[in-house]
Design an enzyme around this catalytic site. Structure first.
Site, mmCIF file in Angstrom:
data_model
loop_
_atom_site.group_PDB
_atom_site.id
_atom_site.type_symbol
_atom_site.label_atom_id
_atom_site.label_comp_id
_atom_site.label_asym_id
_atom_site.label_seq_id
_atom_site.Cartn_x
_atom_site.Cartn_y
_atom_site.Cartn_z
ATOM 1 N N GLY A 26 0.827 -1.198 0.000
ATOM 2 C CA GLY A 26 0.000 0.000 0.000
ATOM 3 C C GLY A 26 0.858 1.243 0.000
ATOM 4 N N GLY A 61 2.513 7.504 3.608
ATOM 5 C CA GLY A 61 3.794 6.837 3.416
ATOM 6 C C GLY A 61 3.556 5.495 2.756
ATOM 7 C CE LYS A 62 7.275 4.399 -1.209
ATOM 8 N NZ LYS A 62 8.547 4.107 -1.931
ATOM 9 C CE LYS A 119 -0.145 3.981 9.724
ATOM 10 N NZ LYS A 119 -1.519 4.510 9.879
ATOM 11 C CG ASP A 146 -10.459 9.361 8.943
ATOM 12 O OD1 ASP A 146 -11.337 9.866 8.215
ATOM 13 O OD2 ASP A 146 -9.302 9.131 8.538
#
Length: 404
Positions: free
Chosen positions: A72, A77-78, A93, A197
């Site tokens: 992802g 970020g990644k 993450k 969220d």
């Protein structure tokens, strides 16, 4: 259009999607710089230090962040798939300097996830804050995000022939699982946690399609913040409570509104906001409620569901969505009521009606809508105790008994 998170910045005209990659394990504030801190800066004392994982172990797990393990990528970020020395598969993450997850969100996620554990909440395995790194390590969710399963991972709602298609029963079970997770947050022993969220990219699915709510970087505790007051607008386009814009007070009912948008996503398999559509169709919440008021919501549902949803189940599901999306927070149900109604909708879908040979489908649909259903559902306390105790994952298919 991918939904971006807003944080203390006004909306800018012409903001476009910057990434079409799969969004796993939460997003981040868009156009927000990474909070600067020195290597020697210390984290708050209430962080669970036992969850610390060394940077060396994380590099081992991801083969030094090998690109082939990238699952992802987005504004945060990644995210990499990794395997710890113990053999556990994890999602790593990693915030990137300049635009990744901020220190405050990083700390919030650790604090909240170290206090709670629930089979419908993504588990935090550990974190790393060495060498100016901000890294969170979660249990790996094999099937990715709910959004990815509803429509193609690049954000295009066109169907993918290789993608597993979720049945209506599976979609209901996913909604029920997510509702259980949110209900636990709102009422559990950690005390009045508001997610802040809720969206389809923050609902993840394991290998058995069991739903788990993730990304707690914007979460707030009702005990520490009784008025739920926040400076600036935070959240994601298309999911924000309209009352929140007026008051800047975010409550459990704001989470309920966002969840109502997710319910329409599940039913219609389209993004919460799609600016490629006509103006009146761009907002899923507004477009869906327009057809619901006409009594014709079935006209905009996912084509893959046509003829596969019982009329009574669809009717109940539409009612739940409408209640969640009420403009006034006081008129919305709490998550326990939403969970009750979703379980009811699943039971209606599973009811088998014996048909006579001469009866056609329209006759049975009419009969189905007239049948009274008496459901024995658990109390709020029972739901909390049951979910708190059952940490071990199951296939998510258990439902309450129902008598017709």
């Amino acid at each position: 259009m991918q939904n971006k998170r807003i944080k203390q910045e006004p909306l800018k005209k012409g903001v476009s999607d910057q990434s079409s990659a799969v969004l796993l394990y939460g997003g981040t504030s868009f156009n927000k710089k990474l909070t600067e801190r020195s290597v020697n800066a210390s984290l708050p004392p209430n962080l669970n230090l036992s969850l610390r994982i060394s940077f060396a172990d994380i590099k081992y797990a991801t083969k030094n962040f090998d690109a082939k393990f990238l699952v992802g990528e987005g504004g945060f970020g990644k995210v990499y798939k990794g395997t710890l020395r113990s053999g556990m598969k994890v999602a790593v993450k990693r915030s990137e300097p300049g635009h990744g997850q901020g220190l405050k969100e990083f700390e919030t996620e650790i604090i909240i996830l170290s206090q709670i554990r629930h089979r419908h909440l993504v588990s935090l395995i550990g974190y790393c804050d060495e060498e100016s790194e901000l890294i969170l390590v979660y249990e790996f969710m094999e099937k990715g995000t709910l959004r990815d399963q509803l429509y193609h991972s690049n954000g295009n709602p066109e169907r993918s022939s290789s993608r597993f298609e979720l049945s209506w029963k599976q979609r209901l079970e996913i909604c029920i699982g997510a509702a259980r997770g949110l209900h636990y947050l709102h009422t559990g022993p950690a005390g009045g946690i508001i997610h802040h969220d809720v969206k389809s990219t923050n609902i993840l699915l394991n290998e058995n399609y069991v739903a788990k709510v993730g990304d707690f970087g914007l979460s707030k505790s009702g005990l520490s913040d009784p008025d739920h007051f926040t400076m600036g607008v935070k959240g994601s386009f298309g999911y924000l409570d309209p009352e929140y814009f007026k008051t800047l007070r975010f409550t459990e009912k704001s989470d309920v509104y966002s969840f109502g948008v997710v319910l329409l996503e599940v039913l219609c398999a389209r993004p919460a906001v799609d600016n490629s559509l006509l103006r009146e169709e761009a907002s899923l919440a507004e477009w869906g409620m327009l057809w619901q008021r006409k009594g014709q919501l079935e006209k905009i549902i996912d084509p893959l569901l046509h003829g596969k949803i019982k009329a009574s189940s669809l009717k109940k599901f539409a009612e739940i969505s409408e209640k969640c999306l009420k403009a006034k927070a006081a008129e919305r149900p709490d998550m326990h009521e939403v969970l009750w109604d979703l379980t009811y909708a699943l039971q209606l879908q599973e009811i088998t009606i014996d048909r006579e040979p001469h009866e056609d489908s329209s006759t049975n649909t009419s009969l189905e809508l007239q049948l009274p259903v008496i459901c024995h559902l658990p109390s709020t306390r029972t739901l909390i105790e049951e979910e708190d105790a059952q940490i071990k994952e199951d296939d998510g298919s258990n439902t309450t008994a129902c008598e017709v």
